[in-house]
Enzyme design. Structure first.
Site, PDB file in Angstrom:
ATOM      1  N   CYS A 193       0.883  -0.880   0.134  1.00 43.63           N
ATOM      2  CA  CYS A 193       0.042   0.109   0.116  1.00 43.63           C
ATOM      3  C   CYS A 193       0.782   1.278  -0.004  1.00 43.63           C
ATOM      4  O   CYS A 193       1.794   1.366   0.960  1.00 43.63           O
ATOM      5  CB  CYS A 193      -1.118   0.214   1.235  1.00 43.63           C
ATOM      6  SG  CYS A 193      -2.205  -1.358   1.233  1.00 43.63           S
ATOM      7  N   ARG A 218       3.985  -0.338  -4.870  1.00 42.91           N
ATOM      8  CA  ARG A 218       3.777  -0.846  -3.635  1.00 42.91           C
ATOM      9  C   ARG A 218       2.288  -1.632  -3.469  1.00 42.91           C
ATOM     10  O   ARG A 218       2.158  -2.373  -2.585  1.00 42.91           O
ATOM     11  CB  ARG A 218       3.676   0.184  -2.458  1.00 42.91           C
ATOM     12  CG  ARG A 218       4.882   0.970  -2.418  1.00 42.91           C
ATOM     13  CD  ARG A 218       4.593   2.186  -1.478  1.00 42.91           C
ATOM     14  NE  ARG A 218       4.727   1.580  -0.176  1.00 42.91           N
ATOM     15  CZ  ARG A 218       5.586   1.565   0.912  1.00 42.91           C
ATOM     16  NH1 ARG A 218       6.766   1.873   0.170  1.00 42.91           N
ATOM     17  NH2 ARG A 218       5.416   1.093   1.945  1.00 42.91           N
ATOM     18  N   TRP A 239      -2.673  -2.964  -1.472  1.00 38.41           N
ATOM     19  CA  TRP A 239      -2.281  -4.344  -1.821  1.00 38.41           C
ATOM     20  C   TRP A 239      -3.019  -4.806  -0.536  1.00 38.41           C
ATOM     21  O   TRP A 239      -2.737  -4.592   0.753  1.00 38.41           O
ATOM     22  CB  TRP A 239      -0.869  -4.587  -1.631  1.00 38.41           C
ATOM     23  CG  TRP A 239      -0.472  -6.000  -1.720  1.00 38.41           C
ATOM     24  CD1 TRP A 239      -0.328  -6.614  -2.749  1.00 38.41           C
ATOM     25  CD2 TRP A 239      -0.237  -6.929  -0.738  1.00 38.41           C
ATOM     26  NE1 TRP A 239       0.146  -7.850  -2.656  1.00 38.41           N
ATOM     27  CE2 TRP A 239      -0.034  -8.040  -1.501  1.00 38.41           C
ATOM     28  CE3 TRP A 239      -0.457  -7.086   0.633  1.00 38.41           C
ATOM     29  CZ2 TRP A 239       0.188  -9.283  -0.773  1.00 38.41           C
ATOM     30  CZ3 TRP A 239      -0.218  -8.255   1.233  1.00 38.41           C
ATOM     31  CH2 TRP A 239       0.080  -9.393   0.663  1.00 38.41           C
ATOM     32  N   ASN A 255      -2.011   2.040   5.575  1.00 36.33           N
ATOM     33  CA  ASN A 255      -1.002   0.901   5.112  1.00 36.33           C
ATOM     34  C   ASN A 255      -0.794   0.147   6.427  1.00 36.33           C
ATOM     35  O   ASN A 255      -0.366   0.780   7.385  1.00 36.33           O
ATOM     36  CB  ASN A 255       0.329   1.662   4.236  1.00 36.33           C
ATOM     37  CG  ASN A 255       1.447   0.413   4.460  1.00 36.33           C
ATOM     38  OD1 ASN A 255       1.019  -0.588   4.096  1.00 36.33           O
ATOM     39  ND2 ASN A 255       2.447   0.959   4.405  1.00 36.33           N
ATOM     40  N   GLY A 256      -0.854  -1.156   6.413  1.00 34.22           N
ATOM     41  CA  GLY A 256      -0.428  -2.218   7.312  1.00 34.22           C
ATOM     42  C   GLY A 256      -1.495  -2.841   7.888  1.00 34.22           C
ATOM     43  O   GLY A 256      -2.562  -3.209   7.131  1.00 34.22           O
ATOM     44  N   GLU A 309      16.344 -19.045  -7.755  1.00 34.72           N
ATOM     45  CA  GLU A 309      15.883 -17.969  -7.898  1.00 34.72           C
ATOM     46  C   GLU A 309      15.151 -17.806  -9.564  1.00 34.72           C
ATOM     47  O   GLU A 309      14.260 -17.149  -9.718  1.00 34.72           O
ATOM     48  CB  GLU A 309      17.130 -16.949  -7.981  1.00 34.72           C
ATOM     49  CG  GLU A 309      17.021 -15.466  -8.903  1.00 34.72           C
ATOM     50  CD  GLU A 309      16.032 -14.617  -8.206  1.00 34.72           C
ATOM     51  OE1 GLU A 309      15.322 -14.974  -7.117  1.00 34.72           O
ATOM     52  OE2 GLU A 309      15.787 -13.455  -8.703  1.00 34.72           O
ATOM     53  N   LYS A 361      11.401 -16.549 -10.272  1.00 35.27           N
ATOM     54  CA  LYS A 361      11.269 -15.495 -11.335  1.00 35.27           C
ATOM     55  C   LYS A 361      10.149 -16.030 -12.385  1.00 35.27           C
ATOM     56  O   LYS A 361       9.258 -15.213 -12.674  1.00 35.27           O
ATOM     57  CB  LYS A 361      12.523 -15.404 -12.287  1.00 35.27           C
ATOM     58  CG  LYS A 361      13.415 -14.228 -11.983  1.00 35.27           C
ATOM     59  CD  LYS A 361      13.168 -12.707 -11.574  1.00 35.27           C
ATOM     60  CE  LYS A 361      12.565 -12.563  -9.916  1.00 35.27           C
ATOM     61  NZ  LYS A 361      13.282 -11.996  -8.980  1.00 35.27           N
ATOM     62  N   GLU A 420       6.627 -16.028 -10.494  1.00 35.98           N
ATOM     63  CA  GLU A 420       6.058 -14.882 -10.517  1.00 35.98           C
ATOM     64  C   GLU A 420       5.520 -14.124 -11.432  1.00 35.98           C
ATOM     65  O   GLU A 420       4.533 -13.496 -11.235  1.00 35.98           O
ATOM     66  CB  GLU A 420       7.531 -13.856  -9.825  1.00 35.98           C
ATOM     67  CG  GLU A 420       7.491 -13.417  -8.521  1.00 35.98           C
ATOM     68  CD  GLU A 420       8.800 -12.657  -8.347  1.00 35.98           C
ATOM     69  OE1 GLU A 420       8.391 -11.800  -7.828  1.00 35.98           O
ATOM     70  OE2 GLU A 420       9.849 -12.954  -8.866  1.00 35.98           O
ATOM     71  N   HIS A 445      16.257 -38.137  -4.356  1.00 34.87           N
ATOM     72  CA  HIS A 445      15.495 -38.228  -2.967  1.00 34.87           C
ATOM     73  C   HIS A 445      14.069 -37.799  -3.028  1.00 34.87           C
ATOM     74  O   HIS A 445      13.636 -37.447  -2.027  1.00 34.87           O
ATOM     75  CB  HIS A 445      16.188 -37.017  -1.767  1.00 34.87           C
ATOM     76  CG  HIS A 445      17.579 -37.854  -1.868  1.00 34.87           C
ATOM     77  ND1 HIS A 445      18.097 -39.061  -1.080  1.00 34.87           N
ATOM     78  CD2 HIS A 445      18.832 -37.278  -2.042  1.00 34.87           C
ATOM     79  CE1 HIS A 445      19.451 -38.995  -1.170  1.00 34.87           C
ATOM     80  NE2 HIS A 445      19.746 -37.978  -1.766  1.00 34.87           N
ATOM     81  N   LYS A 501       5.873  -4.554  -4.599  1.00 39.03           N
ATOM     82  CA  LYS A 501       7.320  -4.507  -4.597  1.00 39.03           C
ATOM     83  C   LYS A 501       7.692  -4.522  -3.013  1.00 39.03           C
ATOM     84  O   LYS A 501       8.776  -5.134  -2.826  1.00 39.03           O
ATOM     85  CB  LYS A 501       7.527  -3.156  -5.342  1.00 39.03           C
ATOM     86  CG  LYS A 501       9.118  -2.930  -5.364  1.00 39.03           C
ATOM     87  CD  LYS A 501       9.743  -3.783  -6.524  1.00 39.03           C
ATOM     88  CE  LYS A 501      11.194  -3.778  -6.742  1.00 39.03           C
ATOM     89  NZ  LYS A 501      11.827  -4.790  -7.252  1.00 39.03           N
TER      90      LYS A 501
HETATM   91  C1  F6R Z   1      11.284 -11.466  -6.275  1.00 39.15           C
HETATM   92  C2  F6R Z   1      11.246 -10.135  -5.353  1.00 39.15           C
HETATM   93  C3  F6R Z   1      10.974 -10.641  -3.832  1.00 39.15           C
HETATM   94  C4  F6R Z   1      11.763  -9.387  -2.987  1.00 39.15           C
HETATM   95  C5  F6R Z   1      11.416  -9.834  -1.536  1.00 39.15           C
HETATM   96  C6  F6R Z   1      12.298  -9.081  -0.447  1.00 39.15           C
HETATM   97  O1  F6R Z   1      11.359 -10.866  -7.191  1.00 39.15           O
HETATM   98  O2  F6R Z   1      11.378  -9.228  -5.529  1.00 39.15           O
HETATM   99  O3  F6R Z   1      10.965 -11.757  -3.642  1.00 39.15           O
HETATM  100  O4  F6R Z   1      13.046 -10.287  -3.017  1.00 39.15           O
HETATM  101  O5  F6R Z   1       9.990  -9.387  -1.126  1.00 39.15           O
HETATM  102  O6  F6R Z   1      12.282  -8.068  -0.757  1.00 39.15           O
HETATM  103  P1  F6R Z   1      13.228  -6.807  -0.191  1.00 39.15           P
HETATM  104  O7  F6R Z   1      14.630  -7.385  -0.850  1.00 39.15           O
HETATM  105  O8  F6R Z   1      13.020  -5.361  -0.434  1.00 39.15           O
HETATM  106  O9  F6R Z   1      13.536  -7.002   1.172  1.00 39.15           O
END
Ligand code: F6R
Length: 608
Positions: A2, A27, A75, A99-100, A480, A484, A487, A503, A603
């Site tokens: 948010c 956000r 969000w 927000n929260g 990773e 990606k 996501e 396993h 984000k």
């Molecule tokens: C994935 C991604 C998230 C962040 C995670 C931590 O592409 O961006 O998994 O890595 O939410 O966020 P930060 O790095 O801002 O603590």
């Protein structure tokens, strides 16, 4: 999560609110809304979905000429992401965005309903509005009423509030979630979730502290602490940031951001390498000889960066290096003391669980380090040492350039620590540093696989599941890659340590299961090669990312391979990050998903 903006200038604020929400959309983008106050009337528009939906409504309906207003990108935490639950909420005279998460919201809601309150949304925010409205009825003084109502809340929040009949007054409060006050470059005052949101209007920023309230008018602002005392908070001067918020000639921010990687690695390295002497420069006060253990904590992509760092740090420090996801670390009562060096890795510097873990480590006497991208973030302000990643603003929700800069910092730190502990000789440290300095060129060369990856992506776009495998530092890169892909394409993907396959996960393998195997030519290559043959024997659809020489061998077996540039083993996680990023991106583009703003995500995750 948010985004919040509030503006009081006395001049029409609607356009400014929209510009700021554009910067805050990273956000959360489940819904958005804006309200302005003008001559005792609230003008409000809200819309489910992206900000563009709200803009369309405002173009048709207008938002008045009010000189005070608040806006929100959501969000969802409580209640579906529809218009009814979108902020701002209006309760009597109170107009509020939040927000929260309010933890005692059910209890407060029950109490309000018992006393006849009419609650129209499923949000915890509306409950806060009712509490404020009730306090305004029994307190003539707005400041006292706000402080009394907010005193009833348990949980994490940042709030922006306007009160009908008080058109001069913009109110903010924070606890657990970030909120900043901007002093207008031209006029007025602003409150926002971060400095970026305030950047179109203000270069002088005051970061509110835990429990602070702000009462701002066009000409003045007052900050009170949690105990209700009037306090002075430092004014920070911030550089202009909004100029970077464009896609350049790319279709998506994600593409822009991963093609920026050679550049941002250079910027990051400039913080840590003295190019004249080939020495790593780490703050000498960060003395590794004082510690016997390193703990690294983070979430998501940043967690995988920490996992890569673990392999390096264990090798160069001979210390036990523990890596944990922040949401687990903070609740498992980890044994911590002043001999532990605690490293949090975070792009935003605001992630709620990572921040809580940092605070826990501080409380238990650890020395704390933040590997962080946003220099103005809460973690940057609270950690004992900051190791900046100079990735610049990352707009795409899926992290790419921040990840590569995080591992760049951890690589530099590993060399610096190894040298201080005399585990790396001066000669070895200097060779590794020179190797690291060659990274921007190497990463640039790694993009040469893009055409082959596009072909692969078109096949991956047709499947429902993908496995990524790797050993040693390629294991976190496999995870990773899987993150990606899931996501931004919503294809189910998992990353496994190649040696773990037998396993259990090997049971999944048939001709419909694509496997991406990350196999640089290093000490573990032969082991991975055996795994490749085991999978081939079971009919798995294999694609190996490896070096030119090994790719030829793999192809000779009748299997598929893509050849990446040769590199040292130390630099291989950087090189092999590029094809997994490209694969996720091109699969998503082919499928037509929303690359920069994937569904359900945000984000900056500032709730637990
Ligand atoms: C994935 C991604 C998230 C962040 C995670 C931590 O592409 O961006 O998994 O890595 O939410 O966020 P930060 O790095 O801002 O603590």
């Amino acid at each position: 999560m948010c985004g919040i903006i509030g503006i009081v200038t006395g001049k029409p604020v609607a356009t400014g609110l929209i510009s700021s929400l554009k910067l805050l959309e990273y956000r959360g983008y489940d819904s958005a809304g804006i309200a302005t106050l003008q001559n005792g009337t609230v003008w409000r528009e809200r819309a489910a979905g992206k900000l563009s939906n709200l803009e369309k409504k405002i173009r048709v309906n207008g938002l008045g000429d009010g000189g005070i207003g608040i806006g929100h990108t959501r969000w969802a935490t409580h209640g579906a992401p529809n218009e009814t639950n979108a902020h701002p909420h209006i309760i009597g005279d109170v107009v509020i965005v939040h927000n929260g998460i309010i933890e005692n919201y059910q209890e407060l809601r029950g109490e309000l309903l018992k006393n006849g309150a009419k609650i129209s949304s499923d949000t915890d925010t509306e409950v806060i509005g009712h509490l404020i409205q009730n306090q305004l009825k029994i307190n003539d003084n707005v400041e006292t009423a706000i402080q009394a109502a907010i005193g009833m809340l348990r949980g994490a929040f940042a709030l922006a509030i306007m009160i009908k009949g008080n058109e001069e007054l913009l109110i903010g409060a924070r606890k657990g979630c970030p909120l900043a006050v901007g002093i207008g470059d031209v006029e007025g005052h602003y409150i926002g979730s971060d400095a970026l949101a305030l950047s179109p209007f203000s270069r002088q920023i005051v970061y509110l502290e835990e429990g602070d309230f702000v009462f701002a008018t066009k000409n003045t602002f007052k900050v009170y602490n949690e105990s209700g005392e009037l306090v002075e908070r430092e004014i920070n001067i911030i550089e202009q940031q909004s100029a970077v918020m464009d896609k350049g000639n790319h279709k998506h921010y994600m593409a822009k951001e991963f093609f920026e990687q050679p550049d941002v690695i250079s910027h990051t390295l400039a913080n840590y390498i003295d190019m004249d002497t080939n020495q790593i420069n780490i703050d000498s006060k960060l003395d590794i000889t004082k510690f016997n253990r390193i703990i690294m904590v983070s979430c998501g992509t940043a967690y995988y960066a920490a996992m890569v760092g673990k392999y390096w740090l264990e090798k160069t420090t001979h210390m036990s290096v523990e890596v944990d996801v922040a949401s687990e670390f903070r609740y498992r009562n980890p044994p911590l003391n002043e001999k532990c060096l605690f490293i949090v890795v975070s792009q935003s510097g605001e992630t709620a669980d990572s921040l809580a873990a940092l605070r826990l480590a501080k409380e238990k006497g650890c020395t704390t380090v933040a590997v962080v991208n946003v220099p103005t973030s809460t973690m940057s302000r609270e950690a004992d040492f900051i190791l900046p990643t100079s990735a610049g603003t990352e707009v795409c929700v899926a992290s790419t350039k921040a990840f590569i800069c995080q591992i760049t910092v951890l690589a530099a730190l590993s060399i610096g620590f190894g040298k201080s502990l005399n585990i790396l000789s001066a000669d070895d440290a200097s060779k590794m540093t020179m190797d690291l300095a060659s990274l921007p060129r190497l990463i640039n060369d790694s993009f040469s696989v893009e055409k082959e990856i596009i072909k692969l992506a078109h096949n991956i776009a047709k499947v429902e599941h993908v496995l990524f495998l790797g050993r040693h530092t390629s294991f976190p890169i496999a995870m990773e890659g899987a993150l990606k892909l899931k996501e931004i394409t919503y294809i189910h993907a998992e990353g496994y340590a190649a040696g773990e396959l037998k396993h259990g996960p090997i049971a999944l393998i048939d001709e419909k299961m694509p496997l991406i195997i990350i196999a640089p030519d290093n000490d573990t290559y032969e082991k991975t090669r055996s795994n490749i043959e085991e999978i081939a024997a079971r009919g798995g659809d294999i694609m190996v990312f490896t070096t030119q020489k090994r790719a030829e061998e793999i192809r000779a077996l009748g299997l598929k391979a893509i050849a990446l540039p040769d590199s040292s083993d130390f630099l291989s996680p950087f090189v092999y990050t590029i094809p997994v990023q490209l694969l996720a991106y091109h699969t998503a583009v082919h499928m037509g998903t929303d690359v920069d703003q994937p569904r359900n995500l945000a984000k900056s995750v500032t709730v637990e």
